[in-house]
Structures are given as structure tokens and as C-alpha cells.
Design an enzyme around this catalytic site. Structure first.
Site, PDB file in Angstrom:
ATOM      1  N   HIS A  77       0.813  -1.224   0.000  1.00  0.00           N
ATOM      2  CA  HIS A  77       0.000   0.000   0.000  1.00  0.00           C
ATOM      3  C   HIS A  77       0.849   1.278   0.000  1.00  0.00           C
ATOM      4  O   HIS A  77       0.315   2.372  -0.190  1.00  0.00           O
ATOM      5  CB  HIS A  77      -0.978   0.001   1.189  1.00  0.00           C
ATOM      6  N   ASP A 130      -0.778  -7.465   1.621  1.00  0.00           N
ATOM      7  CA  ASP A 130      -0.149  -6.144   1.632  1.00  0.00           C
ATOM      8  C   ASP A 130       1.358  -6.289   1.801  1.00  0.00           C
ATOM      9  O   ASP A 130       1.918  -6.024   2.871  1.00  0.00           O
ATOM     10  CB  ASP A 130      -0.753  -5.309   2.761  1.00  0.00           C
ATOM     11  N   SER A 169       4.161   2.508   8.272  1.00  0.00           N
ATOM     12  CA  SER A 169       3.696   1.565   7.255  1.00  0.00           C
ATOM     13  C   SER A 169       4.857   0.913   6.522  1.00  0.00           C
ATOM     14  O   SER A 169       5.822   1.575   6.135  1.00  0.00           O
ATOM     15  CB  SER A 169       2.794   2.276   6.254  1.00  0.00           C
ATOM     16  N   GLY A 170       4.751  -0.402   6.325  1.00  0.00           N
ATOM     17  CA  GLY A 170       5.784  -1.144   5.626  1.00  0.00           C
ATOM     18  C   GLY A 170       6.924  -1.597   6.512  1.00  0.00           C
ATOM     19  O   GLY A 170       7.749  -2.415   6.100  1.00  0.00           O
TER      20      GLY A 170
END
Length: 317
Positions: A80, A128, A219-220
Site C-alpha cells: 500500500h 499487503d 507503514s511497511g
């Protein structure tokens, strides 16, 4: 007798971990070792070199997402974070403690390729996960090392201690943050976040009282667990409903579901996959709520009665 049995089990788990690592390739041998992080508990600011696999994914010089180094040429992150597989403008910075200023221990590489999971669903956040191929290999140091990855047969019982690292929206100098959060079983996570929200490809973690969580900017990034002397990545920061809210654990891509996919894109210097083992029964296997089907295993089910909330708010890109 109980103490002897526990010590024997720990020795066996350590031997099993070492056997998994001693196959081939430097990444396999040293993955998950943080020379400058001997502790099991810590504070909020991470000390330099504590999480040497942590990566900052930057676009045109600005931090966008986190990631984790898994060998000399590949970084693992969340799908994402990317609007496409075009690598133009992306840079990976490794070995850095603060986002602002210069760091003598850092190394940066442009991104030569972005590989998004073909079944990534931006509506449900399923699958994801993404791989980034660096423009050239990096050299391993005390501040730049690969993390081990959870093998496909790994088990993370509810309550398993986990650590999440990343650069959230902080004032200068924006020091890398670390937070300790326990795994929340998929069945309970489904009940808390909304039945039919959590799939087998996800793993949850969070303090149910609130106050500790990953958030925008993380994120990630990696969620890792310590087994023996090595750190094993179990999750990739994916989404959540708000940040650090009570009874709303964060949701992560479950790394152990993607061993085959990751290996299919890395032909040499394979990442170090380690079987993570949780002892005892998983209390989550008997957790239930309205709309969640009964199960004799810890695997999440696919119930037909959804409940709110309906749209995640945490993913950032």
C-alpha cells in the site's frame, strides 16, 4: 524437573534456529543478529544500531514508509506504500537512527525495481506486501544487517512478545521509535476490528488498553520477535483503525505466508527463513464473538456476518 524441561526446550529451539540458518549465503548466517541490541526490553527512542534491518523508504527525499533489509539487495515493505511498480524517485536509506541530519553509519540506494504482490487488494488490505530491489548491494555492518523472516510453518500464539519499529510523525530530530506489543490472535482480532476483516494472510498485535501501536509513517516497517539469539520478522505494518486506540490492535501482513513468493523473486543470496515456535496451546483458538464461526484451530474463519468499523484509516503512502 520443570525448569530442566524448559532449559532443554530452549536449547532445542536454538539448535533448530541455527540449523535453519546454516545452509548457504551470508544473509542466512547473520540474519536477525543485532550486535548493538542485547536487551529484551527497551524504551521509546531506539539506540543506534538496535534494529539494523530498519529501512526508510523515501520518495524525492521525503520519508514515506518503513521497510526491512532481508539480504544485500532486497528490502521488504507494504504494497500500500506504492501507487505502482514504477521505481522512479524512490530511495532506500539504511543504518539511520534519525530522519533529520546526516548519519555516519547510513547507506542509501536508489530502487531498481518494485515488486507488488499480484493478489494485493487495496480495498481489504489483503496480501499487503512488496519487495524492493536495490540498485546495488549494500555491505553489512553493525548498523546494517538483514532480519530473519518467519518460515511458512511458524506459529505465533496470542500474547507472544513482539517489537515494532518506525519513524512516526515526530518533532526533530525524528528518532527511530520502538514499541513492544503482544500478538493478538486472529479470531480475537476479527472480533475487535470487525468480523471478516482479518484474513489468514494477516497477524495482529497491540496493547488492548491502548497507548502503544504502530501508526502513520510506520507503514511497511517490521514487526519482529526474538527467538534464541535472533530476531525474526513476523509482520509488516499494514493498517489499523486509528492509532493506539483501546481494543483495536494493529494489523500486519503475516510474513510466514509469503516464503514461497519471496523466494520466487530472489534467485541468489536467499533470505534467512526461520521457523518460529510458540509453546503450549493458543488461547485464541477458543475465542469467539457474534458472527464468528466456531473453530478447533487458531486459524481465522470466514464468517458471513460483518460488523463495523468498515474502512481502515491507518495506511499511509
Amino acid at each position: 524437573m520443570a525448569q530442566s524441561h524448559t532449559m532443554a526446550l530452549r536449547r532445542w529451539m536454538l539448535v533448530l534456529t541455527l540449523v535453519n540458518l546454516l545452509s548457504a549465503g551470508e544473509s542466512l548466517i547473520i540474519c536477525g543478529t543485532a550486535q548493538l541490541n542485547p536487551r529484551i526490553v527497551g524504551g521509546e527512542d531506539a539506540a543506534a544500531g538496535s534494529w539494523p534491518w530498519q529501512a526508510s523508504l523515501q520518495r524525492f527525499g521525503s520519508h514515506v514508509c518503513g521497510g526491512s533489509l532481508i539480504n544485500k539487495e532486497f528490502v521488504l515493505s507494504a504494497a500500500h506504500c506504492f501507487s505502482s511498480s514504477n521505481p522512479d524517485g524512490w530511495t532506500v536509506v539504511l543504518g539511520r537512527q534519525n530522519l533529520q541530519g546526516e548519519d555516519p553509519n547510513e547507506a542509501s540506494r536508489s530502487v531498481a525495481g518494485v515488486i507488488l504482490h499480484p493478489n494485493y487488494d487495496s480495498d481489504t488490505n489483503d496480501n499487503d506486501i512488496a519487495l524492493l530491489r536495490l540498485s546495488s548491494p549494500v555491505q553489512f555492518t553493525d548498523y546494517i544487517r538483514p532480519v530473519c523472516l518467519a518460515a511458512s510453518d511458524s506459529v505465533f500464539n496470542s500474547g507472544t512478545d513482539s517489537w515494532v519499529t518506525g519513524w512516526v510523525l515526530l518533532p526533530s530530530p525524528k528518532t527511530l521509535q520502538e514499541v513492544e506489543v503482544p500478538v493478538v490472535g486472529n479470531r480475537q482480532c476479527n472480533c475487535l476490528n470487525g468480523v471478516d476483516t482479518i484474513t489468514d494472510n494477516m497477524i495482529c498485535a497491540g496493547v488492548l488498553a491502548g497507548g502503544k501501536d504502530s501508526c502513520q509513517g510506520d507503514s511497511g516497517g517490521p514487526m519482529v520477535n526474538r527467538q534464541g539469539s535472533v530476531w525474526v520478522q513476523s509482520g509488516i505494518v499494514s493498517f489499523g483503525f486509528g492509532c493506539a486506540r483501546p481494543n483495536l490492535p494493529g494489523v500486519y501482513a503475516r510474513v510466514s505466508r509469503y516464503q514461497t513468493w519471496i523466494n520466487s523473486h530472489i534467485s541468489s543470496d536467499k533470505p534467512g527463513f526461520v521457523q518460529f515456535t510458540s509453546s503450549g496451546l493458543d488461547a485464541d483458538s477458543s475465542y469467539t464473538c457474534p458472527g464468528l464461526q466456531l473453530s478447533t484451530t487458531a486459524s481465522p474463519t470466514t464468517p458471513s456476518i460483518p460488523s463495523p468499523p468498515t474502512s481502515p484509516t491507518t495506511p499511509s503512502s
